[in-house]
Motif scaffolding. Structure first.
Motif, PDB file in Angstrom:
ATOM      1  N   SER A 150       0.857  -1.184   0.000  1.00  7.72           N
ATOM      2  CA  SER A 150       0.000   0.000   0.000  1.00  7.72           C
ATOM      3  C   SER A 150       0.900   1.244   0.000  1.00  7.72           C
ATOM      4  O   SER A 150       2.115   1.132  -0.208  1.00  7.72           O
ATOM      5  CB  SER A 150      -0.914  -0.017   1.229  1.00  7.72           C
ATOM      6  N   HIS A 151       0.337   2.388   0.228  1.00  2.00           N
ATOM      7  CA  HIS A 151       1.137   3.615   0.342  1.00  2.00           C
ATOM      8  C   HIS A 151       0.271   4.713   0.941  1.00  2.00           C
ATOM      9  O   HIS A 151      -0.962   4.615   0.920  1.00  2.00           O
ATOM     10  CB  HIS A 151       1.674   4.062  -1.027  1.00  2.00           C
ATOM     11  N   TYR A 152       0.938   5.762   1.447  1.00  2.00           N
ATOM     12  CA  TYR A 152       0.186   6.904   1.969  1.00  2.00           C
ATOM     13  C   TYR A 152      -0.517   7.573   0.796  1.00  2.00           C
ATOM     14  O   TYR A 152       0.131   7.930  -0.194  1.00  2.00           O
ATOM     15  CB  TYR A 152       1.120   7.905   2.670  1.00  2.00           C
ATOM     16  N   GLY A 153      -1.829   7.718   0.921  1.00  2.00           N
ATOM     17  CA  GLY A 153      -2.621   8.273  -0.181  1.00  2.00           C
ATOM     18  C   GLY A 153      -3.549   7.234  -0.769  1.00  2.00           C
ATOM     19  O   GLY A 153      -4.473   7.570  -1.509  1.00  2.00           O
ATOM     20  N   ALA A 154      -3.320   5.956  -0.454  1.00  5.75           N
ATOM     21  CA  ALA A 154      -4.143   4.879  -1.025  1.00  5.75           C
ATOM     22  C   ALA A 154      -5.542   4.831  -0.415  1.00  5.75           C
ATOM     23  O   ALA A 154      -6.467   4.309  -1.025  1.00  5.75           O
ATOM     24  CB  ALA A 154      -3.445   3.532  -0.835  1.00  5.75           C
ATOM     25  N   LEU A 155      -5.702   5.356   0.783  1.00  6.75           N
ATOM     26  CA  LEU A 155      -6.996   5.310   1.476  1.00  6.75           C
ATOM     27  C   LEU A 155      -7.433   6.735   1.814  1.00  6.75           C
ATOM     28  O   LEU A 155      -6.591   7.633   1.870  1.00  6.75           O
ATOM     29  CB  LEU A 155      -6.853   4.509   2.784  1.00  6.75           C
ATOM     30  N   PRO A 156      -8.712   6.929   2.059  1.00  4.56           N
ATOM     31  CA  PRO A 156      -9.129   8.256   2.518  1.00  4.56           C
ATOM     32  C   PRO A 156      -8.611   8.537   3.929  1.00  4.56           C
ATOM     33  O   PRO A 156      -8.260   7.610   4.659  1.00  4.56           O
ATOM     34  CB  PRO A 156     -10.661   8.185   2.517  1.00  4.56           C
ATOM     35  N   ALA A 157      -8.512   9.792   4.279  1.00  8.49           N
ATOM     36  CA  ALA A 157      -8.013  10.164   5.618  1.00  8.49           C
ATOM     37  C   ALA A 157      -8.902  11.255   6.198  1.00  8.49           C
ATOM     38  O   ALA A 157      -9.689  11.874   5.484  1.00  8.49           O
ATOM     39  CB  ALA A 157      -6.570  10.650   5.508  1.00  8.49           C
ATOM     40  N   HIS A 158      -8.749  11.448   7.499  1.00 10.93           N
ATOM     41  CA  HIS A 158      -9.578  12.430   8.201  1.00 10.93           C
ATOM     42  C   HIS A 158      -9.283  13.851   7.743  1.00 10.93           C
ATOM     43  O   HIS A 158      -8.129  14.283   7.769  1.00 10.93           O
ATOM     44  CB  HIS A 158      -9.298  12.378   9.706  1.00 10.93           C
ATOM     45  N   ALA A 159     -10.319  14.564   7.375  1.00  9.31           N
ATOM     46  CA  ALA A 159     -10.198  16.009   7.213  1.00  9.31           C
ATOM     47  C   ALA A 159     -10.244  16.583   8.630  1.00  9.31           C
ATOM     48  O   ALA A 159     -10.586  15.879   9.574  1.00  9.31           O
ATOM     49  CB  ALA A 159     -11.366  16.530   6.394  1.00  9.31           C
ATOM     50  N   GLY A 160      -9.872  17.811   8.788  1.00 10.80           N
ATOM     51  CA  GLY A 160     -10.089  18.423  10.106  1.00 10.80           C
ATOM     52  C   GLY A 160      -8.938  18.274  11.067  1.00 10.80           C
ATOM     53  O   GLY A 160      -8.996  18.758  12.185  1.00 10.80           O
ATOM     54  N   MET A 161      -7.842  17.593  10.612  1.00  8.94           N
ATOM     55  CA  MET A 161      -6.676  17.477  11.481  1.00  8.94           C
ATOM     56  C   MET A 161      -6.031  18.832  11.713  1.00  8.94           C
ATOM     57  O   MET A 161      -5.260  18.999  12.652  1.00  8.94           O
ATOM     58  CB  MET A 161      -5.625  16.590  10.813  1.00  8.94           C
ATOM     59  N   TRP A 162      -6.301  19.764  10.811  1.00  8.03           N
ATOM     60  CA  TRP A 162      -5.641  21.063  10.921  1.00  8.03           C
ATOM     61  C   TRP A 162      -6.465  22.047  11.754  1.00  8.03           C
ATOM     62  O   TRP A 162      -6.065  23.168  11.999  1.00  8.03           O
ATOM     63  CB  TRP A 162      -5.364  21.624   9.506  1.00  8.03           C
ATOM     64  N   ARG A 163      -7.632  21.586  12.188  1.00  8.49           N
ATOM     65  CA  ARG A 163      -8.549  22.486  12.887  1.00  8.49           C
ATOM     66  C   ARG A 163      -7.913  23.101  14.134  1.00  8.49           C
ATOM     67  O   ARG A 163      -8.061  24.295  14.395  1.00  8.49           O
ATOM     68  CB  ARG A 163      -9.806  21.711  13.267  1.00  8.49           C
ATOM     69  N   ALA A 164      -7.193  22.282  14.895  1.00 13.37           N
ATOM     70  CA  ALA A 164      -6.572  22.789  16.131  1.00 13.37           C
ATOM     71  C   ALA A 164      -5.607  23.928  15.812  1.00 13.37           C
ATOM     72  O   ALA A 164      -5.493  24.889  16.573  1.00 13.37           O
ATOM     73  CB  ALA A 164      -5.848  21.666  16.854  1.00 13.37           C
ATOM     74  N   ALA A 165      -4.922  23.814  14.675  1.00  9.57           N
ATOM     75  CA  ALA A 165      -3.972  24.863  14.293  1.00  9.57           C
ATOM     76  C   ALA A 165      -4.718  26.137  13.925  1.00  9.57           C
ATOM     77  O   ALA A 165      -4.326  27.236  14.324  1.00  9.57           O
ATOM     78  CB  ALA A 165      -3.113  24.392  13.129  1.00  9.57           C
ATOM     79  N   GLU A 166      -5.788  25.988  13.170  1.00  6.67           N
ATOM     80  CA  GLU A 166      -6.542  27.184  12.752  1.00  6.67           C
ATOM     81  C   GLU A 166      -7.218  27.856  13.945  1.00  6.67           C
ATOM     82  O   GLU A 166      -7.270  29.077  14.042  1.00  6.67           O
ATOM     83  CB  GLU A 166      -7.580  26.806  11.706  1.00  6.67           C
ATOM     84  N   ASP A 167      -7.740  27.042  14.845  1.00 10.87           N
ATOM     85  CA  ASP A 167      -8.420  27.603  16.021  1.00 10.87           C
ATOM     86  C   ASP A 167      -7.472  28.404  16.914  1.00 10.87           C
ATOM     87  O   ASP A 167      -7.900  29.303  17.628  1.00 10.87           O
ATOM     88  CB  ASP A 167      -9.036  26.476  16.872  1.00 10.87           C
TER      89      ASP A 167
END
Ligand SMILES: [Fe+2]
Ligand SMILES: [Fe+2]
Length: 270
Positions: A139-156
């Motif tokens: 497999s590889h990174y990018g092969a599956l969907p991933a969580h959106a919203g990981m950056w929320r803590a940074a934006e907040d």
């Protein structure tokens, strides 16, 4: 002219591809420490980081509710788990460089930058270790969907360095200390030595990142004459959405300088 540290941070944030981002991150970290060792510290400077870091086209980012759940005991479930960890590590690379770039105008001792450059370098290594595991499984990174919203803590917390330290290293990365032993067990049972080794490296180095968070949070509180515990509680309630989830890894949290009365009152049962 040598680049400033915040310029280097922005370059990492603006690099989309995971392997390219981590390669640049490690190169910049090495340059920072080479200058430090030579007694010729690079300038911190002031740079303007993007509100969101550049990201590759894949993985597709989905709302956490829409990310398919797979049984953790199955081979597909283990790949999905590694994929989720790779996604967290890539976000962590950006979170640490963003912390450096975003708050470049807050005067901090050189050790602050040493710690976060080291943490960013380690996250880059973590992403590569987990990506190697994925690739070893076809497999590889990018092969599956991933969580959106990981950056929320940074934006907040874009305008609040103490809020950033409270939520990112002291809540999110501390949560990693709680859940990683269980993940290691899953891969140990599956006799996946490569994944066990990668996760053990991550587990031991993440204690340091949480400790840096606690150290610099306390530093900022001390500089402003603030009582750290109530300030921490206020900031987490303001910026973190939801209660903290037990069980907590009290031992590793203590090792990282986070006492129980910091997190228990914020938990579901606290
Ligand atoms: Fe990590
Ligand atoms: Fe980390």
């Amino acid at each position: 002219m040598e680049k400033t540290l915040t310029e280097m941070a922005v370059e990492v944030l603006e690099t989309a591809n995971g392997r390219a981002k981590t390669a640049l991150s490690r190169e910049h970290a090495a340059r920072w420490f080479a200058h430090r060792d030579a007694g010729n510290m690079l300038t911190i400077g002031k740079a303007s980081p993007p509100l969101r870091p550049a990201r590759p086209d894949r993985p597709e980012l989905l709302d956490p509710r829409d990310v398919p759940k797979r049984k953790p005991g199955s081979p597909e479930g283990r790949i999905a788990l590694l994929h989720a960890v790779a996604h967290i590590e890539l976000n962590a690379v950006d979170l640490h460089w963003d912390l450096i770039a975003r708050f470049g105008d807050v005067e901090m001792p050189p050790g602050f930058y040493d710690d976060w450059v080291k943490a960013a370098d380690e996250e880059s290594k973590h992403f590569n270790l987990v990506s190697d595991c994925l690739e070893a499984h076809g497999s590889h990174y990018g092969a599956l969907p991933a969580h959106a919203g990981m950056w929320r803590a940074a934006e907040d917390t874009v305008n609040d360095p103490m809020g950033r330290l409270a939520v990112v290293p002291m809540v999110l990365e501390a949560r990693g200390l709680d859940v990683t032993p269980g993940m290691i067990e899953i891969f140990r049972k599956a006799k996946d030595d490569g994944a066990v080794a990668a996760l053990e490296t991550i587990y031991s180095e993440e204690v340091g990142h949480v400790a840096y968070g606690s150290k610099w949070f306390h530093f900022l509180c001390g500089r402003d004459g603030l009582d750290p515990k109530p300030v921490f509680h206020d900031l987490v309630r303001r910026y973190f959405h939801g209660a903290l989830k037990p069980p907590f890894n009290d031992e590793k949290r203590a090792e990282a300088g986070i006492p129980p009365d910091f997190y228990w009152p914020l938990s579901e049962t606290g």
